[in-house]
Design a protein around this motif. Structure first.
Motif, PDB file in Angstrom:
ATOM      1  N   GLN A 192      -6.264   9.843 -43.150  1.00 47.77           N
ATOM      2  CA  GLN A 192      -5.478   9.385 -44.213  1.00 47.77           C
ATOM      3  C   GLN A 192      -3.985   8.395 -44.203  1.00 47.77           C
ATOM      4  OE1 GLN A 192      -5.231  12.910 -46.868  1.00 47.77           O
ATOM      5  NE2 GLN A 192      -7.372  12.626 -47.401  1.00 47.77           N
ATOM      6  N   GLY A 193      -3.680   7.911 -45.083  1.00 44.72           N
ATOM      7  CA  GLY A 193      -2.352   7.218 -44.998  1.00 44.72           C
ATOM      8  C   GLY A 193      -1.829   7.088 -46.290  1.00 44.72           C
ATOM      9  N   VAL A 194      -0.628   6.417 -46.202  1.00 42.50           N
ATOM     10  CA  VAL A 194       0.038   6.085 -47.648  1.00 42.50           C
ATOM     11  C   VAL A 194      -0.450   4.882 -48.253  1.00 42.50           C
ATOM     12  CG1 VAL A 194       2.392   5.341 -48.361  1.00 42.50           C
ATOM     13  CG2 VAL A 194       2.261   7.106 -46.795  1.00 42.50           C
ATOM     14  N   ASP A 195      -0.517   5.373 -49.285  1.00 44.33           N
ATOM     15  CA  ASP A 195      -1.253   4.081 -50.463  1.00 44.33           C
ATOM     16  C   ASP A 195       0.191   3.731 -51.104  1.00 44.33           C
ATOM     17  OD1 ASP A 195      -2.321   2.631 -52.101  1.00 44.33           O
ATOM     18  OD2 ASP A 195      -3.397   3.956 -53.387  1.00 44.33           O
ATOM     19  N   ARG A 196       0.458   4.439 -52.331  1.00 48.28           N
ATOM     20  CA  ARG A 196       1.609   4.025 -53.266  1.00 48.28           C
ATOM     21  C   ARG A 196       2.845   4.942 -52.417  1.00 48.28           C
ATOM     22  NH1 ARG A 196       0.812   5.965 -57.935  1.00 48.28           N
ATOM     23  NH2 ARG A 196       2.031   7.546 -57.885  1.00 48.28           N
ATOM     24  N   VAL A 197       4.034   4.287 -52.191  1.00 44.44           N
ATOM     25  CA  VAL A 197       5.275   4.779 -51.766  1.00 44.44           C
ATOM     26  C   VAL A 197       6.133   5.415 -52.839  1.00 44.44           C
ATOM     27  CG1 VAL A 197       7.305   4.346 -50.556  1.00 44.44           C
ATOM     28  CG2 VAL A 197       5.294   3.232 -49.669  1.00 44.44           C
ATOM     29  N   ALA A 198       6.475   6.568 -52.428  1.00 40.51           N
ATOM     30  CA  ALA A 198       7.374   7.232 -53.653  1.00 40.51           C
ATOM     31  C   ALA A 198       8.415   6.693 -53.820  1.00 40.51           C
ATOM     32  CB  ALA A 198       7.710   8.731 -52.944  1.00 40.51           C
ATOM     33  N   PRO A 199       8.878   6.746 -55.216  1.00 39.96           N
ATOM     34  CA  PRO A 199      10.138   6.174 -55.471  1.00 39.96           C
ATOM     35  C   PRO A 199      11.479   6.965 -54.492  1.00 39.96           C
ATOM     36  CG  PRO A 199       9.130   6.907 -57.494  1.00 39.96           C
ATOM     37  CD  PRO A 199       8.288   7.369 -56.125  1.00 39.96           C
ATOM     38  N   GLY A 200      12.356   6.060 -54.141  1.00 42.47           N
ATOM     39  CA  GLY A 200      13.729   6.722 -53.392  1.00 42.47           C
ATOM     40  C   GLY A 200      13.122   6.434 -51.839  1.00 42.47           C
ATOM     41  N   LEU A 201      11.918   6.094 -51.442  1.00 42.54           N
ATOM     42  CA  LEU A 201      11.622   5.866 -50.081  1.00 42.54           C
ATOM     43  C   LEU A 201      11.254   4.206 -49.629  1.00 42.54           C
ATOM     44  CD1 LEU A 201       8.799   8.863 -49.374  1.00 42.54           C
ATOM     45  CD2 LEU A 201      11.512   8.940 -48.922  1.00 42.54           C
ATOM     46  N   ARG A 202      11.518   4.205 -48.489  1.00 44.59           N
ATOM     47  CA  ARG A 202      11.362   2.888 -48.236  1.00 44.59           C
ATOM     48  C   ARG A 202      10.427   2.907 -46.751  1.00 44.59           C
ATOM     49  NH1 ARG A 202      16.564   0.340 -45.400  1.00 44.59           N
ATOM     50  NH2 ARG A 202      17.400   1.890 -44.440  1.00 44.59           N
ATOM     51  N   VAL A 203       9.792   1.687 -46.936  1.00 40.05           N
ATOM     52  CA  VAL A 203       8.786   1.879 -45.387  1.00 40.05           C
ATOM     53  C   VAL A 203       9.658   0.994 -44.373  1.00 40.05           C
ATOM     54  CG1 VAL A 203       6.929   0.561 -44.473  1.00 40.05           C
ATOM     55  CG2 VAL A 203       6.601   1.426 -46.769  1.00 40.05           C
ATOM     56  N   THR A 204       9.813   1.647 -43.237  1.00 40.26           N
ATOM     57  CA  THR A 204      10.605   0.991 -41.976  1.00 40.26           C
ATOM     58  C   THR A 204       9.778   1.034 -41.017  1.00 40.26           C
ATOM     59  OG1 THR A 204      11.349   3.151 -41.500  1.00 40.26           O
ATOM     60  CG2 THR A 204      12.727   2.144 -43.223  1.00 40.26           C
ATOM     61  N   GLY A 205       8.515   0.895 -40.929  1.00 35.38           N
ATOM     62  CA  GLY A 205       7.611   0.675 -39.734  1.00 35.38           C
ATOM     63  C   GLY A 205       6.088   0.583 -40.078  1.00 35.38           C
ATOM     64  N   ARG A 206       5.556  -0.396 -39.591  1.00 35.39           N
ATOM     65  CA  ARG A 206       4.179  -0.619 -40.064  1.00 35.39           C
ATOM     66  C   ARG A 206       3.245  -0.850 -38.862  1.00 35.39           C
ATOM     67  NH1 ARG A 206       2.783  -1.295 -45.361  1.00 35.39           N
ATOM     68  NH2 ARG A 206       4.527  -1.796 -46.864  1.00 35.39           N
ATOM     69  N   SER A 207       1.994  -0.525 -38.892  1.00 32.94           N
ATOM     70  CA  SER A 207       1.141  -1.067 -37.782  1.00 32.94           C
ATOM     71  C   SER A 207       0.538  -2.395 -38.040  1.00 32.94           C
ATOM     72  CB  SER A 207      -0.153  -0.132 -37.919  1.00 32.94           C
ATOM     73  OG  SER A 207      -0.900  -0.453 -39.028  1.00 32.94           O
ATOM     74  N   PRO A 208      -0.123  -2.935 -36.766  1.00 33.39           N
ATOM     75  CA  PRO A 208      -0.457  -4.594 -37.086  1.00 33.39           C
ATOM     76  C   PRO A 208      -1.275  -4.769 -38.408  1.00 33.39           C
ATOM     77  CG  PRO A 208      -0.538  -3.833 -34.936  1.00 33.39           C
ATOM     78  CD  PRO A 208      -0.283  -2.579 -35.689  1.00 33.39           C
ATOM     79  N   ASP A 209      -2.109  -3.877 -38.717  1.00 34.57           N
ATOM     80  CA  ASP A 209      -2.906  -4.071 -39.945  1.00 34.57           C
ATOM     81  C   ASP A 209      -2.144  -3.596 -41.415  1.00 34.57           C
ATOM     82  OD1 ASP A 209      -3.043  -1.321 -39.682  1.00 34.57           O
ATOM     83  OD2 ASP A 209      -5.401  -1.236 -39.151  1.00 34.57           O
ATOM     84  N   GLY A 210      -0.859  -3.394 -41.125  1.00 27.81           N
ATOM     85  CA  GLY A 210      -0.159  -3.129 -42.565  1.00 27.81           C
ATOM     86  C   GLY A 210       0.153  -1.674 -42.950  1.00 27.81           C
TER      87      GLY A 210
END
Length: 270
Positions: A192-210
């Motif tokens: 499983q993995g993140v779909d919609r990011v919660a309000p107040g959080l930010r993405v600071t790292g991704r894999s090559p496929d996003g």
């Protein structure tokens, strides 16, 4: 795997507090059937890799099993580690369960309660794998329930009890980049993995496929240190950087606590 060797004065280390008491780190655990010696019974358990890594990073580990949940325990620890484990019940983010989703409602209730209270209080929090997903859903985000159907591959969980490996690119100017640099590789095991990011959080790292691999709080949205990674840092004993970051933040928080009251002498007198 990336090396954990670093300069003691680089971000993510805590050289000025080297002589402070070791901070106490609460680790959420499983509660399920287990076997050891002649016994085969329900137990509160956690892979020893977590415990060893917290100790190696300078912390004192304390297990927090999903039974008898009480947020008052957060007053007795200096940092919280939300460990890996079963899937999160999808009712918590408003969808029906996928056939491959295997959740444990009692553990969800325990960890969502502790996570929300810890974040609100400013306690340093690290989420690992499931722990990242707990943080995201607890704050209002959603998940992909089965990544092979989304991405077209199962590289993040290649076979039962077999870890994959992920390369993660980190955003500059973040907790993640301070601890890990611009890129890191790590063991992973999740479907499983993140779909919609919660309000107040930010993405600071991704894999090559996003795929979202690291979450942090948006600036000025939570009072304390918050980091969540989708991989399993505890499985690479040579790379303690993520857990070292938690322990450093916990040590800094512990310095701000008022001194504990002396324990009364049961024999009386002063």
């Amino acid at each position: 795997m990336a090396s954990s060797v670093s300069d003691p004065h680089e971000p993510g280390t805590d050289a000025p507090g080297a002589h402070d008491p070791a901070p106490v780190i609460g680790l959420t655990s499983y509660q399920q059937p287990a076997r050891w010696g002649v016994w085969d019974t329900e137990a509160a358990v956690l892979p020893a890799e977590y415990v060893r890594m917290v100790v190696a990073a300078g912390g004192v580990p304390v297990l927090l099993p999903p039974h008898g949940t009480d947020v008052a325990v957060l007053d007795r620890i200096d940092g919280l580690l939300l460990s890996g484990g079963a899937d999160i019940g999808p009712a918590r983010y408003g969808v029906q369960p996928h056939a491959e989703t295997k959740s444990q409602d009692w553990r969800d209730e325990h960890e969502f309660t502790l996570a929300a209270a810890a974040i609100d209080s400013g306690l340093p929090v690290l989420g690992i794998c499931r722990g990242l997903q707990v943080i995201n859903v607890a704050l209002g985000g959603t998940l992909h329930q089965h990544l092979p159907e989304v991405l077209g591959h199962s590289d993040y969980q290649p076979a039962p009890a077999t870890y994959g490996e992920v390369t993660v690119s980190c955003e500059p100017g973040t907790i993640a980049s301070a601890l890990l640099g611009p890129e890191t590789t790590a063991p992973c095991y999740h479907h499983q993995g993140v779909d919609r990011v919660a309000p107040g959080l930010r993405v600071t790292g991704r894999s090559p496929d996003g795929l979202v691999e690291i979450l942090e709080a948006e600036p000025d949205t939570v009072p304390g240190w918050l980091l969540a990674v989708q991989w399993h840092p505890e499985h690479d004993s040579e790379d303690a950087r993520v857990v070292t970051g938690l322990v450093a933040a916990a040590r800094a928080r512990a310095r701000t606590r008022p001194p504990s009251a002396p324990t009364p002498d049961p024999r009386g007198g002063s």
